[in-house]
Write a protein that holds these residues in place. Sequence first.
Motif, PDB file in Angstrom:
ATOM      1  N   MET A   1      10.434 -52.550  -9.784  1.00 50.77           N
ATOM      2  CA  MET A   1       9.941 -51.246  -9.343  1.00 50.77           C
ATOM      3  C   MET A   1      11.030 -50.197  -9.543  1.00 50.77           C
ATOM      4  N   ILE A   2      10.670 -49.089 -10.176  1.00 53.98           N
ATOM      5  CA  ILE A   2      11.591 -47.961 -10.348  1.00 53.98           C
ATOM      6  C   ILE A   2      10.908 -46.719  -9.810  1.00 53.98           C
ATOM      7  N   ASN A   3      11.556 -46.049  -8.869  1.00 60.16           N
ATOM      8  CA  ASN A   3      11.038 -44.811  -8.299  1.00 60.16           C
ATOM      9  C   ASN A   3      11.950 -43.658  -8.701  1.00 60.16           C
ATOM     10  N   VAL A   4      11.375 -42.623  -9.266  1.00 63.10           N
ATOM     11  CA  VAL A   4      12.129 -41.453  -9.724  1.00 63.10           C
ATOM     12  C   VAL A   4      11.609 -40.216  -9.022  1.00 63.10           C
ATOM     13  N   SER A   5      12.514 -39.421  -8.465  1.00 60.21           N
ATOM     14  CA  SER A   5      12.104 -38.189  -7.802  1.00 60.21           C
ATOM     15  C   SER A   5      13.070 -37.062  -8.153  1.00 60.21           C
ATOM     16  N   ALA A   6      12.522 -35.946  -8.611  1.00 58.46           N
ATOM     17  CA  ALA A   6      13.356 -34.766  -8.864  1.00 58.46           C
ATOM     18  C   ALA A   6      13.853 -34.213  -7.534  1.00 58.46           C
ATOM     19  N   ASN A   7      15.055 -33.676  -7.538  1.00 61.40           N
ATOM     20  CA  ASN A   7      15.661 -33.119  -6.333  1.00 61.40           C
ATOM     21  C   ASN A   7      15.250 -31.667  -6.161  1.00 61.40           C
ATOM     22  N   SER A   8      14.384 -31.412  -5.218  1.00 59.76           N
ATOM     23  CA  SER A   8      13.899 -30.043  -4.995  1.00 59.76           C
ATOM     24  C   SER A   8      14.947 -29.165  -4.318  1.00 59.76           C
ATOM     25  N   PHE A   9      16.038 -29.765  -3.837  1.00 61.85           N
ATOM     26  CA  PHE A   9      17.083 -29.007  -3.145  1.00 61.85           C
ATOM     27  C   PHE A   9      18.225 -28.608  -4.074  1.00 61.85           C
ATOM     28  N   PHE A  10      18.154 -28.980  -5.347  1.00 58.61           N
ATOM     29  CA  PHE A  10      19.229 -28.693  -6.296  1.00 58.61           C
ATOM     30  C   PHE A  10      19.504 -27.197  -6.387  1.00 58.61           C
ATOM     31  N   ASN A  11      20.785 -26.823  -6.223  1.00 55.39           N
ATOM     32  CA  ASN A  11      21.167 -25.416  -6.382  1.00 55.39           C
ATOM     33  C   ASN A  11      22.476 -25.238  -7.142  1.00 55.39           C
ATOM     34  N   ALA A  12      23.074 -26.358  -7.605  1.00 57.64           N
ATOM     35  CA  ALA A  12      24.291 -26.357  -8.428  1.00 57.64           C
ATOM     36  C   ALA A  12      25.527 -25.836  -7.696  1.00 57.64           C
ATOM     37  N   GLN A  13      25.473 -25.797  -6.368  1.00 54.15           N
ATOM     38  CA  GLN A  13      26.616 -25.289  -5.608  1.00 54.15           C
ATOM     39  C   GLN A  13      27.678 -26.370  -5.459  1.00 54.15           C
ATOM     40  N   SER A  14      28.846 -26.118  -6.003  1.00 53.77           N
ATOM     41  CA  SER A  14      29.929 -27.093  -5.922  1.00 53.77           C
ATOM     42  C   SER A  14      30.570 -27.062  -4.541  1.00 53.77           C
ATOM     43  N   SER A  15      31.549 -27.944  -4.318  1.00 55.50           N
ATOM     44  CA  SER A  15      32.167 -28.081  -3.007  1.00 55.50           C
ATOM     45  C   SER A  15      33.677 -27.874  -3.094  1.00 55.50           C
ATOM     46  N   LYS A  16      34.222 -27.162  -2.131  1.00 57.52           N
ATOM     47  CA  LYS A  16      35.677 -26.958  -2.089  1.00 57.52           C
ATOM     48  C   LYS A  16      36.412 -28.245  -1.737  1.00 57.52           C
ATOM     49  N   LEU A  17      35.691 -29.261  -1.277  1.00 51.58           N
ATOM     50  CA  LEU A  17      36.320 -30.542  -0.964  1.00 51.58           C
ATOM     51  C   LEU A  17      36.587 -31.369  -2.208  1.00 51.58           C
ATOM     52  N   PHE A  18      35.852 -31.091  -3.287  1.00 51.15           N
ATOM     53  CA  PHE A  18      35.931 -31.913  -4.490  1.00 51.15           C
ATOM     54  C   PHE A  18      36.144 -31.014  -5.705  1.00 51.15           C
ATOM     55  N   THR A  19      37.411 -30.810  -6.025  1.00 47.66           N
ATOM     56  CA  THR A  19      37.784 -29.896  -7.098  1.00 47.66           C
ATOM     57  C   THR A  19      38.764 -30.580  -8.048  1.00 47.66           C
TER      58      THR A  19
END
Length: 390
Positions: A1-19
């Motif tokens: 079984m493979i379940n695929v779901s697009a991320n409706s929350f995607f906004n491409a905002q990066s994080s200052k914790l991971f640079t």
Amino acid sequence: MINVSANSFFNAQSSKLFTQDIAAQAQSFHQKIEGYTPTPLISLPVLAKSLGLKNILAKDESHRFGLNAFKVLGGSYALGQLLAEKLNMSLSDIDLKTVASKFDSPMVFTTATAGNHGTGVAWAAREMGQKAVVYMPKGAAQTSVERIRGLGAECIVTDVNYDDTVRLANQTAQENNWELVQDTAWDGYEQIPTWISQGYMTMAAEALTQLDGIKPTHLLLQAGVGAMAGGVLGYYADALGADNITSVIVEPENVACIYLSGTSADGEVKAVSGELNSIMTGLACGEPNPVTWPILKNCSKYFVSVGDNVTATGMRVLANPLPGDQAIISGESGAITLGLLYALAQSETGKAQAKELGLNEESVVLIFSTEGDINPASYQNIVWNGQYPL
């Protein structure tokens, strides 16, 4: 079984914790550890062509410090930060060969683990002249227990699942005034899990250098609590831009807490409870890491869950390459993303899902084989004896 779901929350905002800057600091620390060398990035063009892709590039973490898995990157970086903090020193000034002499008695670090993280903490504690106490959930592989004890740590197997073992390790640390070094977070416990995820960025930075200007179209990352996936995705969101790469988070279907959170109505952290059964023991975690969930929520384009047979197939494919490709020894938690690529090409439903993910003959896919054969008996049963057929 493979379940695929697009991320409706995607906004491409990066994080200052991971640079990129923080990744450079982590990599500089790791480079000071005896035996450091970048793990290989292996090209699999023949397999890629057979699956209708341009190329597959696999970062092989079975070579990391002789420990057969990537996890030591996070644990060692967190221990280094903790030692620097205790000594009121800069991390860059910590000498790993002499730091133990600065303590009247060793610090005691404790953690809960499915195997690889605890191995990394035990190894790092030994290398830095400190002590480690490691807790493992019920059903833990005896080979992992013995490996951790062989590194000089105490290893205790509990009679509860992974998430409850984390709670037990935390309680014991508080009672004994030990330092908990856990790769997931909760309210009031965020700094150390952040350091751990930042430590994982070393392998992402290595891979970007090894790509040598090649721009991957897809980034496939496996997730348990999401600590590794968040750190690596956070790095690439900063270095390449989340809009410029299709990032896919892949989990075991029985413990898909990231998938559950990402497909919820509100996008808040959701937990999976119960036995948390999967052959992917390193990914069998029911509660997302709240430190890394925001970057996964903001920058992942798809969430995917798969059955155990998908990763088992990935293990077999990597171990038995087509002529011209190189073999990779990849364990149950390491082969899930390659298994997904292979499984998608085997049916019309899968091909439709691959099209949804934007996978085609122009796709260059970057994956991370995060562990080798950490449980040799299980590896042999799957790869030699064909357990969990697709």
